[in-house]
Design an enzyme around this catalytic site. Structure first.
Site: not given
Length: 304
Positions: A56, A144, A172, A212
């Protein structure tokens, strides 16, 4: 709303984390003032952790120097009220290590490290990459796992082995494999944070650490309310709160555009910090998309 940043073995970075957009000025420069205003608003509205330079945050199009400046600016704005994590993952192990050391020096309290992308390394190479990174720093690491973007999964067996490293403490999870996620959670103490806004309650109820969130850039209170209701023992209210967020999540994430583009369009429409341009090759959303997002957001606010 409580603006402290509670940590626990279950949720070492807090429960309610936001994957921040990276604000730019109209001429394309990094806008640190807007980043600080965004961080301050998110913390005031319930975010316990701020994650910078992820998907993002448009990390592929920000420079190393900009990433360090962003950490320092957001850490100053957070002022101890929220945990600041920095994305440092790249397709190059040497570059990733350099970014990790830079992020730690700039004040990051944790690191978000994505699987090396494009080259699609086998699992032994993925494991070696993460171990080398974790050996090189003194702050905790969140892996991640987002194979839809990287092309490579962190397989459950690999994740279980990596969990033995003392600085690899969290994940994540954007793998869309709830069975595999539960296998790792059952076998390790890794703190699992969903990176998929539609799974906030589902993973949290299974013992996950929190989330998240991309959509939380615009609606931080709506997502914080889900975990607060669950922690208060009101599972029916938590489920209701989760369902309320679904239309906005769908509008932001399934508009045929990256979530960065749509959430910036919504922030712009709301006049909130963090809106404004994206960096090429991304292009801004059109007015029709922005108007649609604003309508869905207003429905969420009125229903909450």
């Amino acid at each position: 709303m409580d603006t402290t940043a509670p940590r626990s073995p279950r949720s070492p970075f807090g429960r309610a984390l936001c994957a921040l957009v990276t604000p730019f000025t109209d001429d394309g420069a990094l806008d640190l003032t807007a980043a600080q205003r965004l961080a301050d608003r998110l913390v005031a509205e319930g975010c316990e952790g701020l994650v910078l330079s992820g998907t993002t945050g448009e990390s592929p199009t920000t420079t190393d120097a900009e990433k360090a400046d962003l950490i320092r600016a957001v850490r100053e704005a957070a002022d101890g009220r929220a945990t600041v994590l920095a994305g440092v993952g790249t397709s190059d192990t040497r570059h990733t290590l350099a970014l990790a050391r830079q992020a730690q020096h700039a004040g990051a309290e944790g690191l978000l490290v994505v699987t090396p992308y494009y080259s699609r390394p086998p699992q032994d190479a993925v494991e070696a990459h993460f171990r080398e990174l974790a050996d090189a720093v003194d702050v905790p690491v969140m892996l991640y796992d987002i194979p839809g973007r990287t092309g490579t999964r962190i397989e459950p067996e690999t994740m279980i082995r990596l969990a033995a490293h003392p600085r690899i403490v969290a994940v994540k999870d954007c793998a869309y494999d709830l069975l595999g996620t539960q296998r790792v959670m059952a076998a390790t103490d890794l703190a699992y944070y969903t990176g998929c806004d539609e799974y906030v309650l589902a993973l949290y109820a299974l013992g996950g650490a929190g989330y998240v969130s991309t959509v939380a850039n615009a609606a931080p209170r709506a997502f914080r309310a889900i975990v607060d209701a669950y922690d208060a023992g009101n599972t029916a209210e938590a489920a209701r709160r989760q369902r309320l967020t679904v239309p906005l999540t769908q509008a932001v994430m399934n508009a045929g555009l990256p979530g960065t583009v749509t959430v910036k369009a919504l922030l712009t429409a709301l006049g909130l910090p963090g809106g404004g341009p994206v960096r090429a090759p991304l292009r801004p959303a059109g007015q029709e998309v922005a108007d649609g997002l604003l309508g869905v957001y207003e429905e969420l606010v009125s229903a909450s």
